[in-house]
Design a protein around this motif. Structure first.
Motif, PDB file in Angstrom:
ATOM      1  N   SER A  97       0.871  -1.176   0.000  1.00 33.18           N
ATOM      2  CA  SER A  97       0.000   0.000   0.000  1.00 33.18           C
ATOM      3  C   SER A  97       0.906   1.223   0.000  1.00 33.18           C
ATOM      4  N   THR A  98       0.927   1.934  -1.109  1.00 30.17           N
ATOM      5  CA  THR A  98       1.872   3.046  -1.253  1.00 30.17           C
ATOM      6  C   THR A  98       1.256   4.403  -0.975  1.00 30.17           C
ATOM      7  N   HIS A  99      -0.063   4.454  -0.842  1.00 30.71           N
ATOM      8  CA  HIS A  99      -0.708   5.745  -0.614  1.00 30.71           C
ATOM      9  C   HIS A  99      -0.571   6.188   0.838  1.00 30.71           C
ATOM     10  N   GLN A 100      -0.802   7.464   1.074  1.00 31.83           N
ATOM     11  CA  GLN A 100      -0.725   8.025   2.420  1.00 31.83           C
ATOM     12  C   GLN A 100      -1.990   7.718   3.196  1.00 31.83           C
ATOM     13  N   ASP A 101      -1.822   7.384   4.465  1.00 28.91           N
ATOM     14  CA  ASP A 101      -2.946   7.289   5.385  1.00 28.91           C
ATOM     15  C   ASP A 101      -2.971   8.573   6.199  1.00 28.91           C
ATOM     16  N   LEU A 102      -3.932   9.412   5.911  1.00 33.73           N
ATOM     17  CA  LEU A 102      -4.040  10.705   6.582  1.00 33.73           C
ATOM     18  C   LEU A 102      -4.105  10.567   8.095  1.00 33.73           C
ATOM     19  N   LEU A 103      -4.758   9.511   8.568  1.00 35.25           N
ATOM     20  CA  LEU A 103      -4.986   9.354  10.013  1.00 35.25           C
ATOM     21  C   LEU A 103      -3.890   8.563  10.711  1.00 35.25           C
ATOM     22  N   GLU A 104      -3.078   7.839   9.962  1.00 35.50           N
ATOM     23  CA  GLU A 104      -1.980   7.040  10.521  1.00 35.50           C
ATOM     24  C   GLU A 104      -2.470   6.060  11.589  1.00 35.50           C
ATOM     25  N   VAL A 105      -3.515   5.328  11.261  1.00 37.20           N
ATOM     26  CA  VAL A 105      -4.072   4.371  12.218  1.00 37.20           C
ATOM     27  C   VAL A 105      -3.170   3.148  12.341  1.00 37.20           C
ATOM     28  N   PRO A 106      -3.177   2.488  13.488  1.00 41.50           N
ATOM     29  CA  PRO A 106      -2.411   1.238  13.623  1.00 41.50           C
ATOM     30  C   PRO A 106      -2.996   0.172  12.706  1.00 41.50           C
ATOM     31  N   GLU A 107      -2.140  -0.728  12.233  1.00 46.06           N
ATOM     32  CA  GLU A 107      -2.616  -1.757  11.314  1.00 46.06           C
ATOM     33  C   GLU A 107      -3.286  -2.916  12.038  1.00 46.06           C
ATOM     34  N   GLY A 108      -2.961  -3.086  13.295  1.00 42.79           N
ATOM     35  CA  GLY A 108      -3.640  -4.079  14.112  1.00 42.79           C
ATOM     36  C   GLY A 108      -3.523  -3.665  15.564  1.00 42.79           C
ATOM     37  N   CYS A 109      -4.611  -3.672  16.286  1.00 33.74           N
ATOM     38  CA  CYS A 109      -4.541  -3.288  17.702  1.00 33.74           C
ATOM     39  C   CYS A 109      -5.679  -3.948  18.474  1.00 33.74           C
ATOM     40  N   PHE A 110      -5.334  -4.486  19.636  1.00 33.76           N
ATOM     41  CA  PHE A 110      -6.305  -5.170  20.491  1.00 33.76           C
ATOM     42  C   PHE A 110      -6.010  -4.832  21.948  1.00 33.76           C
ATOM     43  N   PHE A 111      -7.052  -4.913  22.768  1.00 31.27           N
ATOM     44  CA  PHE A 111      -6.856  -4.726  24.202  1.00 31.27           C
ATOM     45  C   PHE A 111      -7.709  -5.716  24.986  1.00 31.27           C
ATOM     46  N   VAL A 112      -7.194  -6.087  26.159  1.00 25.82           N
ATOM     47  CA  VAL A 112      -7.935  -6.910  27.110  1.00 25.82           C
ATOM     48  C   VAL A 112      -8.616  -5.957  28.074  1.00 25.82           C
ATOM     49  N   ILE A 389     -17.073   6.882  10.109  1.00 26.59           N
ATOM     50  CA  ILE A 389     -16.220   8.057  10.266  1.00 26.59           C
ATOM     51  C   ILE A 389     -15.029   7.656  11.123  1.00 26.59           C
ATOM     52  N   LEU A 390     -13.833   7.882  10.620  1.00 23.90           N
ATOM     53  CA  LEU A 390     -12.600   7.614  11.361  1.00 23.90           C
ATOM     54  C   LEU A 390     -11.970   8.942  11.748  1.00 23.90           C
ATOM     55  N   TYR A 391     -11.482   9.032  12.986  1.00 27.39           N
ATOM     56  CA  TYR A 391     -11.021  10.318  13.516  1.00 27.39           C
ATOM     57  C   TYR A 391      -9.772  10.115  14.350  1.00 27.39           C
ATOM     58  N   ASN A 392      -8.747  10.938  14.077  1.00 28.08           N
ATOM     59  CA  ASN A 392      -7.531  10.968  14.888  1.00 28.08           C
ATOM     60  C   ASN A 392      -7.553  12.271  15.690  1.00 28.08           C
ATOM     61  N   GLU A 393      -7.801  12.145  16.978  1.00 28.97           N
ATOM     62  CA  GLU A 393      -7.947  13.321  17.832  1.00 28.97           C
ATOM     63  C   GLU A 393      -6.647  14.125  17.905  1.00 28.97           C
ATOM     64  N   ASP A 394      -5.497  13.465  17.943  1.00 34.59           N
ATOM     65  CA  ASP A 394      -4.218  14.171  18.046  1.00 34.59           C
ATOM     66  C   ASP A 394      -3.920  14.971  16.778  1.00 34.59           C
ATOM     67  N   ARG A 395      -4.207  14.371  15.627  1.00 37.15           N
ATOM     68  CA  ARG A 395      -3.936  15.044  14.359  1.00 37.15           C
ATOM     69  C   ARG A 395      -5.072  15.975  13.926  1.00 37.15           C
ATOM     70  N   LYS A 396      -6.196  15.921  14.635  1.00 36.82           N
ATOM     71  CA  LYS A 396      -7.383  16.711  14.281  1.00 36.82           C
ATOM     72  C   LYS A 396      -7.764  16.490  12.824  1.00 36.82           C
ATOM     73  N   ALA A 397      -7.818  15.219  12.451  1.00 36.19           N
ATOM     74  CA  ALA A 397      -8.130  14.844  11.081  1.00 36.19           C
ATOM     75  C   ALA A 397      -9.156  13.716  11.085  1.00 36.19           C
ATOM     76  N   LEU A 398     -10.033  13.733  10.095  1.00 37.74           N
ATOM     77  CA  LEU A 398     -11.027  12.669   9.971  1.00 37.74           C
ATOM     78  C   LEU A 398     -11.160  12.274   8.513  1.00 37.74           C
ATOM     79  N   SER A 399     -11.711  11.099   8.303  1.00 37.04           N
ATOM     80  CA  SER A 399     -12.000  10.647   6.943  1.00 37.04           C
ATOM     81  C   SER A 399     -13.139   9.654   6.978  1.00 37.04           C
ATOM     82  N   PHE A 400     -13.807   9.513   5.858  1.00 40.67           N
ATOM     83  CA  PHE A 400     -14.673   8.361   5.628  1.00 40.67           C
ATOM     84  C   PHE A 400     -14.577   7.992   4.156  1.00 40.67           C
ATOM     85  N   SER A 401     -14.830   6.732   3.871  1.00 38.00           N
ATOM     86  CA  SER A 401     -14.685   6.232   2.506  1.00 38.00           C
ATOM     87  C   SER A 401     -15.930   5.444   2.140  1.00 38.00           C
TER      88      SER A 401
END
Length: 438
Positions: A97-112, A389-401
């Motif tokens: 995947s060569t395009h930019q991810d504006l939100l820079e989300v983790p590719e995999g994340c889980f929590f207990v 709607i995906l939102y990165n609070e630190d970057r103050k950026a959102l997107s939807f596709s």
């Protein structure tokens, strides 16, 4: 090692309790709320399920993500909530995947989670490490008495932009069609993105607004550190109950009408539309093939083909495919061999993903990935991250596709209209936040 305890309490008003609970834990950085809206789809296990807090968590990048998840899962045979990014395909196949991810989300994340709330119409079941019933009752009482402040619209003025103009979308869609006409692929789910920067989003208000408009069976309000997902998905990716695997791919969309006679006509037209049926059966065949990789031989079955389900915004054509997981495979094996879901890729799957990457103008990230949970007994249920709607609070950026399936019979202008139909509720919700489309 401490064991989780189950405490059960009656509820007079489940809807109010859920709103109070989200408000009570508004500052919590690890939270996933899964809401079925008493959906009409079969196989639901919970009306509402909420994981709060993190005893432990993992964030991993494509390359060894599933291996890391497997190790993390082995260390925690417990409840687990999390996200799978579409871009994990690069780990599973020789893709990039060569395009930019504006939100820079983790590719995999889980929590207990520290706490798991299982909420039905008249009862809450609390899975926690609170040993005493009295202490658990006190927590429930605090949530019930919490002063829920009704969210209000922000006064900001921000602009939502299209990653692709209509002309650019059409040009790229025709390029994908060229691949289909040449026989490189049969179908591709081609998507476009809308985004905004320098925005502040009231995530809980956005969730309530979106859920009220759509009432889908796989709604999600989720937070993982500074990342939020506000999701109105109608689609199940994959569920495991015991040894049974269930996938419910969607292919086929029609608008709704306030006129009941016309609405029934639109449903009938969707059911009989040869293009929509062709799209659906191609993806059903792909899902059957994916499930067969870990299934007991001969156990893959199509339980329902071309089912028409009506939601507040649209009618959808949904099929149901089941299989029995072979005991020699794990729950994570079932995810690895079916991810990403066929409805968001195309057929043949790998070629479709290659062509998608070449023609789409953005990195999908969590969009067309999955959000869900594991139980202590290794059952799981994951949705498809669409209408989100995906939102990165630190970057103050959102997107939807949004996207649609291109086949040989596709007309790109109509596919673009379908994308806008799917985006309608998302535009409405963001307008209430002071974010208007440019």
């Amino acid at each position: 090692m401490k064991q989780r305890q189950l405490h059960q309490f009656p509820l007079l008003d489940a809807a109010s309790f859920k709103k109070n609970l989200l408000s009570f834990y508004a500052a919590e950085k690890y939270l996933v709320y899964l809401e079925s809206n008493q959906g009409s789809l079969k196989f639901d296990s919970y009306a509402s399920l909420i994981g709060v807090g993190a005893i432990d968590h993992i964030t991993c990048k494509s390359g060894t993500a599933f291996e890391q998840l497997n190790t993390f899962r082995a260390a925690h045979q417990d409840w687990m909530f999390g996200f799978l990014s579409y871009d994990l395909k690069n780990e599973l196949e020789d893709l990039e995947s060569t395009h930019q991810d504006l939100l820079e989300v983790p590719e995999g994340c889980f929590f207990v989670p520290e706490l798991v709330f299982e909420i039905s119409e008249k009862q809450v079941r609390l899975h926690s490490f609170i040993a005493l019933q009295k202490e658990a009752q006190e927590l429930i009482q605090k949530i019930q008495e919490h002063s829920f402040s009704k969210p209000t619209s922000t006064s900001q003025k921000a602009v939502l932009k299209a990653k692709d103009s209509k002309e650019a979308y059409l040009q790229k869609a025709y390029q994908v069609l060229d691949h289909i006409h040449r026989g490189d692929i049969y179908e591709a789910n081609f998507c476009t993105q809308f985004y905004a920067e320098d925005v502040v989003v009231d995530a809980q208000k956005a969730f309530y607004d979106l859920n009220s408009i759509s009432e889908p069976p796989f709604a999600v309000y989720a937070r993982y550190q500074s990342f939020y997902a506000i999701c109105a998905s109608p689609e199940r990716y994959l569920k495991k109950t015991g040894n049974q695997l269930i996938s419910q791919p969607i292919k086929g969309t029609a608008k709704r009408s306030a006129d009941s006679v016309e609405d029934e006509s639109l449903k009938a037209a969707l059911f009989n539309d040869p293009k929509e049926r062709s799209e659906n059966v191609m993806i059903v065949d792909l899902v059957r093939n994916d499930l067969s990789k870990t299934a007991v031989k001969g156990s893959v079955a199509v339980e329902e083909l071309f089912g028409i389900y009506s939601f507040k915004q649209v009618h959808q054509m949904i099929s149901t495919v089941t299989a029995e997981l072979d005991p020699k495979y794990t729950a994570i094996d079932a995810l690895k061999t079916t991810f990403p879901m066929g409805s968001m890729t195309g057929a043949p799957k790998i070629s479709a993903m290659e062509i998608i990457d070449k023609n789409e103008s953005f990195k999908r990230g969590w969009y067309s990935g999955a959000i869900g949970y594991f139980t202590p007994h290794d059952d799981f249920d994951f949705n498809v991250v669409i209408r989100t709607i995906l939102y990165n609070e630190d970057r103050k950026a959102l997107s939807f596709s949004v996207g649609s399936a291109l086949t040989a019979a596709a007309i790109p202008e109509k596919e673009y209209e379908e994308c806008l139909l799917k985006a309608k509720a998302l535009f409405e919700v963001l307008a209430l936040q002071g974010i208007d489309f440019d």
